[in-house]
Design a protein around this motif. Structure first.
Motif, PDB file in Angstrom:
ATOM      1  N   GLU A   1     -33.685 -63.091  41.336  1.00  0.00           N
ATOM      2  CA  GLU A   1     -32.978 -62.499  39.833  1.00  0.00           C
ATOM      3  C   GLU A   1     -33.367 -61.171  39.225  1.00  0.00           C
ATOM      4  O   GLU A   1     -34.451 -61.708  38.032  1.00  0.00           O
TER       5      GLU A   1
ATOM      6  N   GLU B   1     -34.966 -57.691  42.175  1.00  0.00           N
ATOM      7  CA  GLU B   1     -34.772 -57.449  43.007  1.00  0.00           C
ATOM      8  C   GLU B   1     -36.117 -56.673  44.137  1.00  0.00           C
ATOM      9  O   GLU B   1     -35.682 -57.058  45.097  1.00  0.00           O
TER      10      GLU B   1
ATOM     11  N   ARG C   1     -25.133 -62.413  38.344  1.00  0.00           N
ATOM     12  CA  ARG C   1     -25.137 -64.090  39.011  1.00  0.00           C
ATOM     13  C   ARG C   1     -23.942 -64.411  39.738  1.00  0.00           C
ATOM     14  O   ARG C   1     -23.484 -64.995  39.699  1.00  0.00           O
TER      15      ARG C   1
ATOM     16  N   ASN D   1     -22.972 -62.907  47.523  1.00  0.00           N
ATOM     17  CA  ASN D   1     -24.374 -62.645  46.760  1.00  0.00           C
ATOM     18  C   ASN D   1     -25.095 -61.629  46.350  1.00  0.00           C
ATOM     19  O   ASN D   1     -25.872 -61.074  47.336  1.00  0.00           O
ATOM     20  N   ASP D   2     -24.952 -60.806  46.029  1.00  0.00           N
ATOM     21  CA  ASP D   2     -25.712 -58.874  45.452  1.00  0.00           C
ATOM     22  C   ASP D   2     -27.259 -59.711  45.451  1.00  0.00           C
ATOM     23  O   ASP D   2     -28.275 -58.345  45.824  1.00  0.00           O
ATOM     24  N   THR D   3     -27.718 -60.062  44.667  1.00  0.00           N
ATOM     25  CA  THR D   3     -29.360 -60.747  44.441  1.00  0.00           C
ATOM     26  C   THR D   3     -30.046 -60.785  46.028  1.00  0.00           C
ATOM     27  O   THR D   3     -30.919 -60.357  46.427  1.00  0.00           O
TER      28      THR D   3
ATOM     29  N   SER E   1     -30.133 -57.070  47.789  1.00  0.00           N
ATOM     30  CA  SER E   1     -30.607 -56.385  47.455  1.00  0.00           C
ATOM     31  C   SER E   1     -32.304 -57.148  48.496  1.00  0.00           C
ATOM     32  O   SER E   1     -33.491 -56.230  48.875  1.00  0.00           O
ATOM     33  N   SER E   2     -32.820 -58.159  48.280  1.00  0.00           N
ATOM     34  CA  SER E   2     -33.752 -59.352  49.105  1.00  0.00           C
ATOM     35  C   SER E   2     -33.435 -59.231  50.182  1.00  0.00           C
ATOM     36  O   SER E   2     -34.738 -58.681  51.179  1.00  0.00           O
TER      37      SER E   2
ATOM     38  N   LYS F   1     -28.184 -53.798  38.718  1.00  0.00           N
ATOM     39  CA  LYS F   1     -28.577 -55.222  38.793  1.00  0.00           C
ATOM     40  C   LYS F   1     -27.417 -56.209  38.849  1.00  0.00           C
ATOM     41  O   LYS F   1     -26.277 -56.054  38.645  1.00  0.00           O
ATOM     42  N   PRO F   2     -27.995 -57.400  39.725  1.00  0.00           N
ATOM     43  CA  PRO F   2     -27.042 -57.924  40.571  1.00  0.00           C
ATOM     44  C   PRO F   2     -26.023 -59.521  39.281  1.00  0.00           C
ATOM     45  O   PRO F   2     -27.235 -59.396  38.448  1.00  0.00           O
TER      46      PRO F   2
ATOM     47  N   GLN G   1     -31.978 -67.651  40.315  1.00  0.00           N
ATOM     48  CA  GLN G   1     -31.925 -67.744  41.690  1.00  0.00           C
ATOM     49  C   GLN G   1     -33.099 -66.585  42.494  1.00  0.00           C
ATOM     50  O   GLN G   1     -33.046 -66.249  41.860  1.00  0.00           O
TER      51      GLN G   1
END
Length: 614
Positions: A78, A81, A59, A234-236, A239-240, A56-57, A75
């Motif tokens: 979030e 993902e 923010r 940006n980890d989110t 992941s996307s 889980k990223p 985001q």
């Protein structure tokens, strides 16, 4: 079914990875490796695999032009993902708020005065700001149609990326509740990006709209732009992008595999697979009949002679002849009791090598009906379950093999060893490989895999010692020098690695693997892309059907900025893929490269800055 050359590898990232039954590669890893100019190890080529469900990223912070955002803003994806985004409430952006938030706002008919053309730029800007602020107020009250009208007025007064993006957010929420038409979201985000190409929020919203319309390539392009703009922080969004890449690759692979005809892979792959079983040696175990036993047995029926011809062809490395003869043996319908279960076993082996897993499984089941205690057949059947991701069933088969013959070394090399590699139980894998060696210390691949497993645990000195001992014991084995070279390369002992790869080439000049490893070495050690490319082309020259060689060449070309040539090489790798998972992997690599070409074409300065800073 696992080939020894693809069972474990050393990658340039500092870890030894299983190449067995991996998923589509991680987009983040593909792009980061290619931008940074890092190449992958050649012990196998399914190496860019995500380690599992992304964490889980945190923010993230947005990149591009900085803008103040509403406190309620969320985001893309979030906290969720792994799923397709939904547009329940896509927040509108607000720079300032000039209205109270405690009570619903009455709707004004028009902010734009009748004499709008007579207004100064400053007056138009102030009215546009008022319309936008009112639009934000209505948006907060979920009065999306009213908000759309006000954002439209703001655009009429003074076009701005924020106004277009906020109107897109309204359309997205209306679409989520009433229809599946995301065209207006895409149109407004596109207009916003014409005014501000680096506007992360507009890219986010457009990417979500593309994804909801199953426009995977367009979605991947936008997510790739975001990742590059934000320098992979940006980890989110990462992941996307990974989710889209996997969906795109799997969707294309599922469709493309329908038109693929089964065929044998490269000679390198076949030889590695056949050599990974003691079936082709002169030292058969109790439950596995070796080549010598088959060739000396009296042939009674027509099919028996065909099968002997197949085994002789295997011994002579004439794979096409062996395939044809094994097929003729079963199709003759005339086999004696000794030969019949072996005939189905061998035809299943070639069916697997051709990528026809279902036919292979059917033949193995028939072989087991005829000879329920043949450990070789049980091991191959278990490996097919692994290929189909039916791991629990595979484990049952492995225990069945151990129960039948606990002293068969292949059980511990292929069966439990393979499962432990897949589950990253390196301690257990080491014990299994040691057990296999204790039962038969003449099998080179057990020594190789032992060294690899030790290295994966971080026990580098022991791993190196294992390979040095193996080199002394198996003086004629080029594989030992190739795998040892990969570990030396991974630990940046470049001179020693080069010597090992050269020795491997001397001993097995028709194998593409050491050439590929030399390509990786030259790129990492000397940043010599041209020599690395030449080594990759040598690999293709000695084995034109080696998909790994094309994949590595494609990566090198991508690193050199030769995008079109890179895509052509990836297409060739995909064309050579045999199974749907292999095809999905190749397509993922290709689509990631295409997304990078999109970024390089539309954001050349950003890509150049990123490449220069890594």
């Amino acid at each position: 079914m696992s080939s020894s050359s693809s069972q474990a590898v050393v990658t340039s990232g500092g870890s030894v990875n299983s190449a067995e039954k991996v998923g589509t590669p991680s987009w983040k890893t593909i792009l980061a490796l290619t931008v940074a100019g890092v190449a992958i190890g050649a012990g196998a080529w399914y190496v860019l695999n995500a380690s599992g469900t992304p964490k889980k990223p945190k923010r993230p912070s947005t990149g591009g032009k900085k803008r103040t955002k509403n406190k309620k803003e969320t985001q893309v994806g979030e906290g969720n993902e792994a799923k397709r985004p939904t547009e329940k409430t896509v927040p509108a952006e607000s720079k300032t708020s000039v209205l109270p938030e405690s009570e619903p706002t009455s709707y004004p008919e028009n902010v734009i005065p009748a004499d709008v053309e007579s207004l100064s730029q400053a007056e138009r800007a102030e009215l546009a700001k008022t319309a936008k602020t009112l639009g934000n107020k209505y948006y907060g009250e979920k009065k999306y149609k009213e908000a759309i009208d006000l954002y439209t007025q703001a655009i009429t007064l003074q076009p701005d990326a924020v106004f277009y993006s906020n109107r897109a957010a309204c359309y997205a929420n209306l679409v989520a509740t009433k229809s599946n038409d995301y065209d207006k979201v895409v149109e407004d985000c596109t207009e916003a990006l014409k005014l501000d190409p680096n506007y992360i929020k507009a890219l986010n919203r457009r990417a979500q709209a593309y994804e909801n319309e199953d426009r995977w390539v367009d979605a991947l392009n936008d997510y790739t732009v975001m990742c590059v703009l934000e320098e992979f922080k940006n980890d989110t969004v990462l992941s996307s992008a990974d989710r889209i890449l996997k969906t795109l690759a799997q969707t294309k692979a599922k469709e493309a595999i329908k038109s693929k005809s089964p065929r044998l892979p490269s000679d390198t792959f076949i030889a590695a697979y056949m050599d990974s079983f003691r079936l082709s040696t002169e030292k058969p175990t109790v439950a596995s009949k070796g080549t010598g036993a088959v060739l000396t047995q009296a042939a009674i029926e027509e099919g028996d002679a065909h099968l002997q011809r197949a085994f002789q062809a295997i011994s002579d490395r004439k794979w096409d002849v062996a395939y044809e003869a094994s097929t003729a043996s079963v199709e003759s319908g005339k086999l004696s009791s000794f030969f019949e279960p072996l005939a189905y076993n061998l035809r299943a082996t070639f069916s697997f090598l051709r990528g026809d897993v279902d036919s292979a499984l059917a033949d193995l089941e028939k072989s087991l009906e005829l000879d329920p205690k043949n450990v070789n057949t049980i091991i191959k059947r278990a490996s097919l379950f692994v290929e189909r991701a039916e791991v629990e069933q595979a484990i049952k088969e492995y225990y069945r093999a151990i129960e039948i013959d606990p002293k068969d070394p292949d059980v511990y090399y292929h069966s439990t060893g393979q499962i432990r590699v897949l589950t990253q139980d390196n301690y257990g894998a080491i014990e299994d490989y040691k057990k296999s060696i204790s039962l038969d210390d003449t099998f080179v691949y057990a020594h190789i895999q032992l060294g690899v497993a030790q290295y994966k645990l971080g026990d580098i000195s022991t791993a190196v010692t294992t390979f040095e001992k193996a080199a002394r014991k198996f003086k004629a084995s080029g594989e030992v020098f190739n795998y040892h070279g990969e570990i030396l390369l991974d630990t940046q002992r470049f001179d020693e690695a080069l010597a090992n790869f050269d020795k491997a080439i001397e001993m097995m000049p028709n194998s593409p693997l050491p050439y590929i490893n030399k390509a990786i070495l030259y790129l990492q050690w000397k940043q010599d892309a041209s020599t690395a490319e030449a080594e990759c082309r040598k690999a293709i020259g000695v084995d034109p059907l080696c998909d790994m060689a094309y994949a590595q060449l494609a990566q090198l070309l991508l690193h050199e900025g030769k995008f079109e040539e890179s895509l052509a090489a990836y297409d060739k790798a995909a064309d050579l893929a045999r199974t749907e998972p292999e095809l999905a992997n190749a397509i993922a690599l290709r689509e990631a490269a295409a997304a990078q070409l999109y970024v390089a074409s539309n954001y050349p300065a950003v890509m150049a800055r990123l490449r220069g800073g890594m």
